[in-house]
Scaffold this motif. Structure first.
Motif, mmCIF file in Angstrom:
data_model
loop_
_atom_site.group_PDB
_atom_site.id
_atom_site.type_symbol
_atom_site.label_atom_id
_atom_site.label_comp_id
_atom_site.label_asym_id
_atom_site.label_seq_id
_atom_site.Cartn_x
_atom_site.Cartn_y
_atom_site.Cartn_z
ATOM 1 N N ASP A 261 -9.340 0.353 -7.632
ATOM 2 C CA ASP A 261 -9.321 -0.913 -6.908
ATOM 3 C C ASP A 261 -7.896 -1.447 -6.845
ATOM 4 O O ASP A 261 -7.430 -1.919 -5.807
ATOM 5 N N LEU A 262 -7.193 -1.335 -7.961
ATOM 6 C CA LEU A 262 -5.804 -1.787 -7.990
ATOM 7 C C LEU A 262 -4.967 -1.005 -6.992
ATOM 8 O O LEU A 262 -4.185 -1.558 -6.221
ATOM 9 N N LEU A 263 -5.163 0.290 -6.977
ATOM 10 C CA LEU A 263 -4.397 1.117 -6.053
ATOM 11 C C LEU A 263 -4.686 0.752 -4.608
ATOM 12 O O LEU A 263 -3.798 0.706 -3.768
ATOM 13 N N GLN A 264 -5.972 0.490 -4.339
ATOM 14 C CA GLN A 264 -6.313 0.131 -2.966
ATOM 15 C C GLN A 264 -5.612 -1.152 -2.570
ATOM 16 O O GLN A 264 -5.054 -1.272 -1.500
ATOM 17 N N LYS A 265 -5.639 -2.113 -3.483
ATOM 18 C CA LYS A 265 -5.006 -3.395 -3.154
ATOM 19 C C LYS A 265 -3.525 -3.216 -2.909
ATOM 20 O O LYS A 265 -2.951 -3.766 -1.996
ATOM 21 N N VAL A 266 -2.904 -2.423 -3.775
ATOM 22 C CA VAL A 266 -1.455 -2.291 -3.683
ATOM 23 C C VAL A 266 -1.053 -1.449 -2.480
ATOM 24 O O VAL A 266 -0.164 -1.813 -1.717
ATOM 25 N N PHE A 267 -1.717 -0.335 -2.271
ATOM 26 C CA PHE A 267 -1.210 0.620 -1.308
ATOM 27 C C PHE A 267 -1.857 0.593 0.066
ATOM 28 O O PHE A 267 -1.347 1.195 0.988
ATOM 29 N N TYR A 268 -2.991 -0.044 0.193
ATOM 30 C CA TYR A 268 -3.602 -0.038 1.511
ATOM 31 C C TYR A 268 -3.378 -1.350 2.235
ATOM 32 O O TYR A 268 -3.889 -1.566 3.307
ATOM 33 N N GLY A 269 -2.643 -2.241 1.606
ATOM 34 C CA GLY A 269 -2.607 -3.587 2.152
ATOM 35 C C GLY A 269 -1.781 -3.726 3.416
ATOM 36 O O GLY A 269 -2.081 -4.535 4.277
ATOM 37 N N SER A 270 -0.732 -2.940 3.509
ATOM 38 C CA SER A 270 0.132 -3.143 4.659
ATOM 39 C C SER A 270 0.789 -1.813 5.002
ATOM 40 O O SER A 270 0.807 -0.889 4.207
ATOM 41 N N ASP A 271 1.337 -1.749 6.179
ATOM 42 C CA ASP A 271 2.001 -0.512 6.588
ATOM 43 C C ASP A 271 3.168 -0.194 5.678
ATOM 44 O O ASP A 271 3.447 0.969 5.387
ATOM 45 N N ALA A 272 3.858 -1.230 5.234
ATOM 46 C CA ALA A 272 4.996 -0.983 4.339
ATOM 47 C C ALA A 272 4.518 -0.315 3.056
ATOM 48 O O ALA A 272 5.119 0.647 2.569
ATOM 49 N N ALA A 273 3.426 -0.828 2.528
ATOM 50 C CA ALA A 273 2.907 -0.240 1.297
ATOM 51 C C ALA A 273 2.443 1.187 1.527
ATOM 52 O O ALA A 273 2.587 2.056 0.660
ATOM 53 N N ARG A 274 1.893 1.442 2.698
ATOM 54 C CA ARG A 274 1.438 2.806 2.969
ATOM 55 C C ARG A 274 2.620 3.757 3.063
ATOM 56 O O ARG A 274 2.527 4.923 2.652
ATOM 57 N N GLU A 275 3.705 3.264 3.627
ATOM 58 C CA GLU A 275 4.903 4.113 3.669
ATOM 59 C C GLU A 275 5.336 4.459 2.261
ATOM 60 O O GLU A 275 5.724 5.591 1.967
ATOM 61 N N ALA A 276 5.285 3.462 1.389
ATOM 62 C CA ALA A 276 5.670 3.709 0.000
ATOM 63 C C ALA A 276 4.758 4.759 -0.610
ATOM 64 O O ALA A 276 5.200 5.666 -1.319
ATOM 65 N N LEU A 277 3.482 4.648 -0.318
ATOM 66 C CA LEU A 277 2.510 5.596 -0.839
ATOM 67 C C LEU A 277 2.854 7.017 -0.433
ATOM 68 O O LEU A 277 2.859 7.941 -1.241
ATOM 69 N N VAL A 278 3.146 7.203 0.835
ATOM 70 C CA VAL A 278 3.463 8.550 1.314
ATOM 71 C C VAL A 278 4.708 9.076 0.618
ATOM 72 O O VAL A 278 4.786 10.225 0.205
ATOM 73 N N GLU A 279 5.686 8.187 0.467
ATOM 74 C CA GLU A 279 6.907 8.586 -0.226
ATOM 75 C C GLU A 279 6.615 9.049 -1.629
ATOM 76 O O GLU A 279 7.095 10.077 -2.092
ATOM 77 N N LEU A 280 5.813 8.253 -2.316
ATOM 78 C CA LEU A 280 5.556 8.537 -3.718
ATOM 79 C C LEU A 280 4.791 9.828 -3.891
ATOM 80 O O LEU A 280 4.973 10.543 -4.875
ATOM 81 N N CYS A 281 3.930 10.122 -2.952
ATOM 82 C CA CYS A 281 3.108 11.316 -3.117
ATOM 83 C C CYS A 281 3.881 12.594 -2.862
ATOM 84 O O CYS A 281 3.316 13.675 -2.922
ATOM 85 N N GLY A 282 5.144 12.462 -2.567
ATOM 86 C CA GLY A 282 5.936 13.665 -2.347
ATOM 87 C C GLY A 282 6.267 14.383 -3.633
ATOM 88 O O GLY A 282 6.562 15.568 -3.642
ATOM 89 N N ASP A 283 6.202 13.678 -4.716
ATOM 90 C CA ASP A 283 6.640 14.275 -5.969
ATOM 91 C C ASP A 283 5.575 15.191 -6.549
ATOM 92 O O ASP A 283 4.393 14.863 -6.551
ATOM 93 N N GLU A 284 6.018 16.291 -7.059
ATOM 94 C CA GLU A 284 5.042 17.279 -7.520
ATOM 95 C C GLU A 284 4.300 16.813 -8.761
ATOM 96 O O GLU A 284 3.112 17.071 -8.917
ATOM 97 N N TYR A 285 5.003 16.143 -9.638
ATOM 98 C CA TYR A 285 4.347 15.651 -10.851
ATOM 99 C C TYR A 285 3.207 14.724 -10.489
ATOM 100 O O TYR A 285 2.105 14.812 -11.028
ATOM 101 N N VAL A 286 3.484 13.848 -9.558
ATOM 102 C CA VAL A 286 2.451 12.905 -9.123
ATOM 103 C C VAL A 286 1.247 13.641 -8.569
ATOM 104 O O VAL A 286 0.094 13.346 -8.890
#
Lengths: 257, 428
Positions: free
Chosen positions: B356-381
C-alpha cells in the motif's frame, strides 16, 4: 533491521540506483546492457516507425532476455523514441505517423552530453531543462513503445551537485532566512515578556521546545497548502491500517455466537 | 470406560464455568482443551460458497481434515477475467502441475488461464471428499440461536433447495453474497478491464517470454496497464480506482502505447471485473468467515489476489479443522477469529501494508512513476523484488546494498519530483 524487512517484502517496486555513472554517458550503456540478460525490461522505447531501423546490438541484447517479466515491472513510463540516432526512420506502412520526440541532442535513447558543453564543461542546467521538456512532450503525446529503442537516460546521470546547486541551495536560503527571522523575533518577544536573555533562553526546556517547533514548522510548512496536505498525509498513512483492523473492532461485550 | 466418562464429566465441569465467563475481556484462559460442545453422531458440516482458488483450497483442507464439506459453484466452466499470474511459491505450496501453465520460465512468474487452474483445484477438492454442488446460492439464512445451523438456499436445475450447515465460508468473490448476508460492510473496488487479443504468430513470438506493464497518466491515473501473454493470445488491459468512468479512454491509450506490438490482432473477448482495494470491515461474523476476494485480500500496487485467495482458503479450512478437532466439535466465532484471522493478519499484514505504501508513493504521479522506472533498473533491486514476490518471504539481502537502495530511492524521487515541478511550468 526492521527497515530492511519492510523494504523487502513482496513488492515489485523497490527502489535502487542505476549504476552510478555520472558524467560519462558512454559508461551508462554498458551497465545497462549487462543488466539485460537478467533483468526484465524496465525501460522500453521506440516508435513504431523505428522498428525497422532498431539498433542491432540493443535489439539482440533485449531479445536475449529469457525471463517473463514480473507483472508489476514497469515497462515504459513514457515511451520515448530515439529520434535522430537512426536518422529519419522509414515510416511503417500501417501505422499512423504520430509525431515523435525529436531533438538534435537526444541520441540513441540518451542525451548526448557533448552537445551540452558550455565553456568546456557540461551545462547540467541545460540537460535538466531538456529532460523536463522531453518528459513534458511525452506526457502530452504518449508514444507507442518497444524494446528496440530503449531509453538509457536517467536522472542520476546528472551529478548530485548540479541538482543541489540549482534546486536545493535557493530553497535552503529561503528556509534559513525564514528560520532566522522567526527565531530572532521569538527571542526578542520572549525576552521582552519574561526578561530572560538569549543565552538563558537556550538553557530553558520550554524555549528549546519552541525552537524545535519553529524549525519543524519552517521545514514542513513552506506554502499555505502544506498545512492541509500534511494533515491529509497523516490520515492517508493510517487509513489502510484502519481498514485492516476494522474487523477486530467488532469485539463488543457479550457478542452473540 | 468409566474413566472415560469421568474424564468427560470432568471436562464438561470445566467447560461450563468457562463458557459463562464474561466476554468483556479479550484474553480468555481456558483450562480444558476446548469449551465447544462435541457433535454427536455426525461430523461438522461446512459450506464453501464459491469454488475458485479460495473456495477450492478451503474445501480441500476441510475435506482432508474430516469435516463434511459442500462446495458451491454457479458456473463451473466460467473463466474469470483475470491476469492469471501466480508466484512460484504457489506452485510449490499448492502442488500445481507444470502442465497447467501457459508460460513458465523456470524462475519467475507462471501465467495460466483461470479456467484451467480453477477446475484443477476444484477437482482436487472433490477427490479429497468435498461434495461439489453446481448451483447458484441465493441467500444465507442466519440462525437466531447459537448452535442452530445456517441454511444455504440455492437453485439447481431450476429447482430451489436448502442445505443446513454449521459453518459457512464465503469465497464468492468481489460481489460476495455471503458478505451481504452477514452485513460485512463494503469496500472500495478498482475496476480491471481487459481485452483478449489474438495476435499473428510473429507478434506472439515477441511475447514468448515477456509480460509488460505500462504506467502513466494516459493509461491509468492510479494503477498500471498491462499486456500479459496467454497460451495463444495476449490480454491487454488496464485498471483504475478513482476514474472508473474513463476506463474506456485508458484502454484506448494502452492499445495505442502497445500499438506496434499488437496491431493487426483480433479482439476475441472483452472482460471486466472489480478488484477489492482493501479488506472488508468485517471478515468473520458468527460462524461465517470470508476468504479471498470476498474478504478483500488483494494487494495494492500489483493487484495480486490468486495466491492470497488460495492461501486464505487453506488457512481458514485448517483453522476450522483445528478448532473443531477434526470435525468433532462445534466451533464459534472466537475460534474463527483466533485460528484464522489472527494467524492471517499476523502473517500478511506487513506485506499488504508495504505494498500500500509503495502504491501511494509510486503510483501517485507521473514524476513518481518515472522515479520508479529509474529505480527498477538496478539489478539488486530486481533480484530482491523478484525473490520476495515469488516466495512471499523476505529475500536474503545485504545491509549495505539495502542502505544504498533506500538512499537511491529518496534521491530518485527527489530528482524526478523536481523535474515534475519543472514540467508543470512548461507549456510546449
Amino acid at each position: 533491521m526492521s527497515i530492511s524487512m519492510a523494504l523487502l517484502s513482496p513488492s515489485t517496486h523497490l527502489p535502487s540506483l542505476s549504476p552510478s555513472s555520472y558524467p560519462k554517458p558512454l559508461l551508462t550503456l554498458k551497465p545497462y546492457l549487462s543488466l539485460r540478460p537478467k533483468s526484465p525490461l524496465f525501460t522500453t522505447k521506440a516508435s513504431a516507425e523505428n522498428g525497422a531501423g532498431a539498433p542491432g546490438s540493443a535489439a539482440t541484447a533485449v531479445e536475449a532476455e529469457p525471463k517473463v517479466r514480473e507483472p508489476a515491472e514497469p515497462v515504459a513510463v513514457k515511451s520515448g523514441s530515439s529520434g535522430e540516432a537512426n536518422g529519419s526512420a522509414g515510416p511503417a506502412a500501417e501505422v499512423e505517423v504520430v509525431s515523435l520526440f525529436e531533438d538534435a541532442r537526444w541520441v540513441n535513447g540518451t542525451w548526448d552530453l557533448k552537445q551540452f558543453e558550455k565553456s568546456g564543461k557540461t551545462d547540467w542546467d541545460a540537460v535538466i531543462d531538456a529532460e523536463a521538456r522531453r518528459r513534458k512532450w511525452l506526457q502530452d503525446n504518449p508514444e507507442s513503445s518497444s524494446n528496440d529503442n530503449p531509453i538509457l537516460f536517467d536522472t542520476s546521470i546528472v551529478p548530485w551537485w548540479a541538482w543541489v546547486k540549482r534546486y536545493h541551495l535557493p530553497e535552503a536560503e529561503l528556509l534559513n532566512g525564514r528560520a532566522a527571522m522567526v527565531g530572532f523575533f521569538s527571542a526578542y518577544l520572549v525576552d521582552s515578556l519574561t526578561g530572560v536573555g538569549l543565552v538563558d533562553q537556550m538553557g530553558n526546556f520550554f524555549c528549546k521546545t519552541l525552537l524545535f517547533v519553529a524549525v519543524a514548522g519552517v521545514l514542513l510548512i513552506r506554502k499555505n497548502e502544506d498545512v492541509e496536505n500534511l494533515r491529509k498525509l497523516l490520515d492517508e498513512t493510517t487509513f489502510y491500517d484502519k481498514q485492516w483492523q476494522a474487523t477486530w473492532q467488532d469485539e463488543t461485550p457479550g457478542n452473540p455466537k | 470406560m468409566a474413566s472415560a466418562t469421568q474424564a468427560a464429566i470432568f471436562g464438561s465441569l470445566f467447560a461450563a464455568p468457562l463458557h459463562t465467563k464474561p466476554r468483556s475481556v479479550t484474553i480468555r484462559i481456558r483450562a480444558s482443551k476446548s469449551s465447544n460442545p462435541p457433535i454427536v453422531g455426525r461430523k461438522l458440516r461446512a459450506a464453501v460458497i464459491g469454488a475458485g482458488p479460495a473456495g477450492s483450497s478451503a474445501a480441500e483442507a476441510l475435506a482432508a481434515g474430516g469435516v463434511e464439506c459442500f462446495l458451491f459453484e454457479r458456473s463451473p466452466s466460467g473463466a474469470k477475467p483475470c491476469g492469471g499470474a501466480i508466484p512460484l511459491c504457489m506452485l510449490d505450496e499448492f502442488d500445481i502441475p507444470a502442465r497447467l501453465i501457459d508460460r513458465h520460465p523456470n524462475e519467475f512468474i507462471a501465467m495460466l488461464r483461470r479456467e484451467v487452474l480453477d477446475s484443477f483445484l476444484r477437482d482436487r477438492a472433490q477427490s479429497r471428499g468435498a461434495s461439489l454442488i453446481s448451483g447458484l446460492v441465493t441467500s444465507l439464512e442466519i440462525p437466531t440461536s447459537s448452535h442452530a445451523p445456517y441454511v444455504v438456499h440455492y437453485t439447481k436445475d431450476n429447482a430451489r433447495h436448502a442445505l443446513a450447515v454449521d459453518v459457512v465460508i464465503g469465497a464468492d468473490g468481489a460481489n460476495s453474497r455471503v458478505a451481504k448476508s452477514i452485513k460485512a460492510g463494503s469496500y472500495a473496488c478498482a475496476i480491471a478491464f481487459q481485452e483478449r487479443i489474438k495476435l499473428t504468430d510473429d507478434k506472439m513470438e515477441y511475447y514468448e517470454d515477456l509480460a509488460e506493464m505500462y504506467v502513466g497518466n494516459d493509461v491509468s491515473p492510479d494503477f498500471y496497464a498491462w499486456v500479459f501473454p496467454k497460451c495463444d493470445h495476449v490480454a491487454v488491459g488496464t485498471g483504475t480506482v478513482c476514474s472508473k468512468q474513463d476506463i474506456k479512454v485508458f484502454q484506448r491509450a494502452i492499445r495505442a502505447r502497445a500499438n506496434a506490438k499488437i496491431s493487426g490482432g483480433k479482439v476475441i473477448k472483452v472482460e471486466a471485473h472489480p478488484i477489492p482495494e482493501h479488506p472488508r470491515p468485517t471478515r468473520v461474523r458468527g460462524r461465517v468467515a470470508l476468504i479471498g476476494d470476498a474478504a478483500g485480500y488483494v494487494t495494492k500496487c500489483s493487484g495480486e489476489g490468486i495466491y492470497f485467495a488460495a492461501k486464505s482458503g487453506r488457512m481458514c479450512g485448517e483453522a476450522i479443522i483445528k478448532a473443531s478437532e477434526g470435525g468433532e466439535r462445534m466451533i464459534d466465532e472466537d475460534d474463527l477469529k483466533r485460528e484464522y484471522l489472527k494467524e492471517w493478519d499476523a502473517k500478511y499484514i506487513t506485506t499488504f501494508r508495504f505494498l500500500d505504501l509503495l502504491q501511494k508513493v509510486f503510483y501517485g504521479s507521473d514524476a513518481a512513476r518515472e522515479a520508479l522506472v529509474e529505480l527498477c533498473g538496478d539489478e539488486y533491486v530486481q533480484r530482491m523484488t523478484f525473490e520476495s514476490y515469488l516466495y512471499k518471504k523476505l529475500a536474503d539481502g545485504n545491509r549495505w546494498e539495502d542502505a544504498k537502495m533506500v538512499f537511491n530511492t529518496v534521491g530518485s524521487l527527489m530528482r524526478c519530483n523536481i523535474l515534475g515541478k519543472k514540467m508543470e511550468g512548461l507549456k510546449l
